[in-house]
Design a protein around this motif. Sequence first.
Motif, mmCIF file in Angstrom:
data_model
loop_
_atom_site.group_PDB
_atom_site.id
_atom_site.type_symbol
_atom_site.label_atom_id
_atom_site.label_comp_id
_atom_site.label_asym_id
_atom_site.label_seq_id
_atom_site.Cartn_x
_atom_site.Cartn_y
_atom_site.Cartn_z
ATOM 1 N N ALA A 20 39.185 46.215 41.700
ATOM 2 C CA ALA A 20 39.315 45.049 41.763
ATOM 3 C C ALA A 20 38.285 44.658 40.638
ATOM 4 C CB ALA A 20 38.425 44.391 43.106
ATOM 5 N N CYS A 21 38.038 43.321 40.073
ATOM 6 C CA CYS A 21 37.188 42.899 39.072
ATOM 7 C C CYS A 21 36.540 41.548 39.573
ATOM 8 C CB CYS A 21 37.628 43.131 37.771
ATOM 9 S SG CYS A 21 38.918 42.002 37.288
ATOM 10 N N LEU A 22 35.535 41.308 38.788
ATOM 11 C CA LEU A 22 34.777 39.836 38.775
ATOM 12 C C LEU A 22 35.744 39.180 37.746
ATOM 13 C CD1 LEU A 22 32.918 37.764 40.086
ATOM 14 C CD2 LEU A 22 31.366 38.464 38.601
ATOM 15 N N THR A 23 35.889 38.170 37.920
ATOM 16 C CA THR A 23 36.655 37.423 36.757
ATOM 17 C C THR A 23 36.333 35.877 36.816
ATOM 18 O OG1 THR A 23 38.581 37.243 35.253
ATOM 19 C CG2 THR A 23 38.991 37.243 37.765
ATOM 20 N N LEU A 24 36.740 35.057 35.676
ATOM 21 C CA LEU A 24 36.561 33.723 35.713
ATOM 22 C C LEU A 24 37.779 32.983 35.429
ATOM 23 C CD1 LEU A 24 33.428 33.979 33.605
ATOM 24 C CD2 LEU A 24 33.239 33.836 35.845
ATOM 25 N N TYR A 25 37.991 31.800 36.144
ATOM 26 C CA TYR A 25 38.924 30.875 35.605
ATOM 27 C C TYR A 25 38.278 29.930 34.478
ATOM 28 C CZ TYR A 25 41.940 31.487 40.232
ATOM 29 O OH TYR A 25 42.574 31.966 40.981
ATOM 30 N N THR A 26 38.993 29.686 33.570
ATOM 31 C CA THR A 26 38.331 28.863 32.593
ATOM 32 C C THR A 26 39.176 27.758 32.142
ATOM 33 O OG1 THR A 26 39.091 30.543 30.779
ATOM 34 C CG2 THR A 26 36.818 30.961 31.384
ATOM 35 N N ASN A 27 38.716 26.799 31.528
ATOM 36 C CA ASN A 27 39.376 25.617 30.995
ATOM 37 C C ASN A 27 39.401 25.670 29.565
ATOM 38 O OD1 ASN A 27 37.029 24.738 29.946
ATOM 39 N ND2 ASN A 27 36.759 23.315 31.773
ATOM 40 N N ASP A 28 40.451 24.850 28.988
ATOM 41 C CA ASP A 28 40.443 24.822 27.632
ATOM 42 C C ASP A 28 39.314 24.617 26.660
ATOM 43 O OD1 ASP A 28 43.198 25.242 28.039
ATOM 44 O OD2 ASP A 28 43.757 23.001 27.750
ATOM 45 N N ARG A 29 38.123 23.872 27.382
ATOM 46 C CA ARG A 29 36.911 23.942 26.691
ATOM 47 C C ARG A 29 36.062 24.861 26.681
ATOM 48 N NH1 ARG A 29 38.274 19.679 29.638
ATOM 49 N NH2 ARG A 29 36.546 20.229 31.130
ATOM 50 N N GLY A 30 36.521 26.078 27.299
ATOM 51 C CA GLY A 30 35.826 27.355 27.776
ATOM 52 C C GLY A 30 34.781 27.320 28.817
ATOM 53 N N GLY A 31 35.009 26.221 29.618
ATOM 54 C CA GLY A 31 34.081 25.946 30.693
ATOM 55 C C GLY A 31 34.546 26.879 32.121
ATOM 56 N N ILE A 32 33.688 27.031 32.788
ATOM 57 C CA ILE A 32 33.959 28.055 33.802
ATOM 58 C C ILE A 32 34.381 27.231 35.278
ATOM 59 C CG2 ILE A 32 33.410 29.665 35.796
ATOM 60 C CD1 ILE A 32 31.337 30.642 33.483
ATOM 61 N N LEU A 33 35.726 27.335 35.457
ATOM 62 C CA LEU A 33 36.436 26.454 36.621
ATOM 63 C C LEU A 33 35.991 27.154 38.021
ATOM 64 C CD1 LEU A 33 39.658 25.736 35.248
ATOM 65 C CD2 LEU A 33 38.049 23.997 35.221
ATOM 66 N N ASP A 34 35.904 28.241 38.250
ATOM 67 C CA ASP A 34 35.427 29.145 39.184
ATOM 68 C C ASP A 34 35.238 30.632 38.988
ATOM 69 O OD1 ASP A 34 34.732 29.550 41.758
ATOM 70 O OD2 ASP A 34 36.532 29.218 42.768
ATOM 71 N N ASP A 35 34.430 31.362 39.632
ATOM 72 C CA ASP A 35 34.358 32.833 39.633
ATOM 73 C C ASP A 35 34.860 33.444 40.813
ATOM 74 O OD1 ASP A 35 32.209 31.630 41.149
ATOM 75 O OD2 ASP A 35 31.192 33.731 41.076
ATOM 76 N N LEU A 36 35.606 34.543 40.543
ATOM 77 C CA LEU A 36 36.425 35.165 41.628
ATOM 78 C C LEU A 36 36.573 36.795 41.766
ATOM 79 C CD1 LEU A 36 40.032 34.700 40.451
ATOM 80 C CD2 LEU A 36 38.329 33.361 39.324
ATOM 81 N N ILE A 37 37.160 37.034 42.652
ATOM 82 C CA ILE A 37 37.094 38.534 42.745
ATOM 83 C C ILE A 37 38.926 38.580 42.789
ATOM 84 C CG2 ILE A 37 37.358 40.849 43.984
ATOM 85 C CD1 ILE A 37 34.416 40.009 42.728
ATOM 86 N N VAL A 38 39.484 39.489 41.537
ATOM 87 C CA VAL A 38 40.922 39.855 41.854
ATOM 88 C C VAL A 38 41.151 41.070 41.865
ATOM 89 C CG1 VAL A 38 41.041 39.771 39.157
ATOM 90 C CG2 VAL A 38 43.192 39.486 40.548
ATOM 91 N N THR A 39 42.022 41.655 42.801
ATOM 92 C CA THR A 39 42.353 43.040 43.175
ATOM 93 C C THR A 39 43.630 43.206 42.781
ATOM 94 O OG1 THR A 39 40.719 43.073 45.029
ATOM 95 C CG2 THR A 39 42.362 44.612 45.221
ATOM 96 N N LYS A 40 44.119 44.340 42.068
ATOM 97 C CA LYS A 40 45.260 44.774 41.600
ATOM 98 C C LYS A 40 45.963 45.836 42.813
ATOM 99 C CE LYS A 40 47.549 46.663 37.719
ATOM 100 N NZ LYS A 40 47.469 47.043 36.146
ATOM 101 N N THR A 41 46.512 45.522 43.623
ATOM 102 C CA THR A 41 46.800 46.392 44.678
ATOM 103 C C THR A 41 48.146 47.306 44.397
ATOM 104 O OG1 THR A 41 48.651 44.985 45.793
ATOM 105 C CG2 THR A 41 46.156 44.464 46.204
ATOM 106 N N SER A 42 48.504 48.234 45.274
ATOM 107 C CA SER A 42 49.569 49.261 44.879
ATOM 108 C C SER A 42 50.594 48.646 45.880
ATOM 109 C CB SER A 42 49.157 50.652 45.183
ATOM 110 O OG SER A 42 48.766 50.948 46.503
ATOM 111 N N GLU A 43 50.493 47.599 46.300
ATOM 112 C CA GLU A 43 51.495 46.985 47.180
ATOM 113 C C GLU A 43 52.441 45.965 46.543
ATOM 114 O OE1 GLU A 43 48.755 49.222 49.382
ATOM 115 O OE2 GLU A 43 48.206 47.525 48.566
ATOM 116 N N GLY A 44 51.999 45.619 45.450
ATOM 117 C CA GLY A 44 53.039 44.856 44.667
ATOM 118 C C GLY A 44 52.479 43.231 44.563
ATOM 119 N N TYR A 45 51.216 43.119 44.734
ATOM 120 C CA TYR A 45 50.594 41.788 44.615
ATOM 121 C C TYR A 45 49.246 41.834 44.352
ATOM 122 C CZ TYR A 45 48.964 43.108 49.399
ATOM 123 O OH TYR A 45 48.151 43.450 50.347
ATOM 124 N N LEU A 46 48.660 40.718 43.724
ATOM 125 C CA LEU A 46 46.998 40.497 43.563
ATOM 126 C C LEU A 46 46.430 40.171 44.607
ATOM 127 C CD1 LEU A 46 47.271 39.035 39.808
ATOM 128 C CD2 LEU A 46 47.029 41.419 40.597
#
Length: 433
Positions: free
Chosen positions: A129-155
Amino acid sequence: MSSFLTRNLINRGRLIFQCRGIALSSLKGNNKTKEVSTPPNTANVQASKKTALYDFHLNNSGRMVNFCGWTLPVQYSASVIQSHLYTRSNASIFDVSHMLQIHVKGSDRIRFFEKLIVSDLENLPENSACLTLYTNDRGGILDDLIVTKTSEGYLFVVSNAGRAIQDLAHLQSQLEKAKRQGLDVDIEVLSNQALLALQGPRSAEVLQPYLPSSLDLSKFYFMQTRLTNFDNDSSIPCRINRSGYTGEDGFEISISNVNAERVLKSLLSSGIAQMAGLGARDSLRLEAGLCLYGNDIDEQTTPVEADLTWTIGKRRRQLADFPGAKIILEQLEKGAPRKRIGIKSSGSCPRSGAEIRNDRDDKSRVIGKVTSGCPSPSLKLINIGMAYVETPFAKVGNKVNINIRNRTVEAEIVKMPFVPAQYYKAPISKKKK
């Protein structure tokens, strides 16, 4: 720590609520709520969503407040400071089921999700997993989130409750666009899942007895994930991530609502873990130098300003294909006009919104403002905070002046985290000469 100091910390526990990063308006509840309809342990909370553990909290001295539209415990019978210090030395459990949990499925899931965030999912190892950011076209942060790349075929994605409506609207609009482009991707909202955060140096000791022998936590490292069965019971599937938002070692356990209380009671039966609430979670994350969305980061703040450029993958920088890439990469090269910093002070606690000036005299000017602040329980209640100041003034060691209730308080810019992180990371392999 001496018993005298401990008593003083406990007696001053309420001070954190006067200065904390969580907006006080979100914790006070609605005074218009009729008293007859208010359960004994609720602080006049307005009508809001309840987690699967709501009754458990009420029956176990949870002081309930409204936070981001959810009724959650801000503390239990222990004070915020007691819970905070206990987490740092032992283990605590937080009900964080208000967080938005989703699955992103389909063969194009990584291609789709990378269009929304700054991180490199393609090169992220499976079951990490990693901490990442949703960003908008102006470079602003829409949210911070944890996304996990699983071996079961989904995030597996966990994001902030306070941004759930905005995040889901953003995801839906981007999903519709992706489907028009022929991408194979779908999103599932896990509305029937609870989320427990088991945090503290003894967390592994608490959790290990309920895991299969194949999942040895001594070889399971920070930001790794596993789908398993709790207590070897196939009727209690759970996803375990070695992560959290306290700066301590710990785990986030995603389980079905129907199994949440059973799992929680099992973990508490160890006699080691105790329940903790929003109050301790906020002071812990501030000591760890972790941002609170809406206070320390928002849509007008870029990752460069927020000192979160480490979330932007090298490959993504080269491709420059994430939202706001032009502005963000330009700031990476030339610098941003302001920067998130850590501050320490004594006396009155810096409050969110307090102005920061470059000097004490009448000719001084505002160079920034405080975004979060509280007395640090781990540092004997020295005031700590986060702030943004103009970049030329952001050097560690600089002295600045904060206006607190029309009084000037001197503060020093310091490195973050305020308390060293204790994440359980994989040992670094030595390169052969």
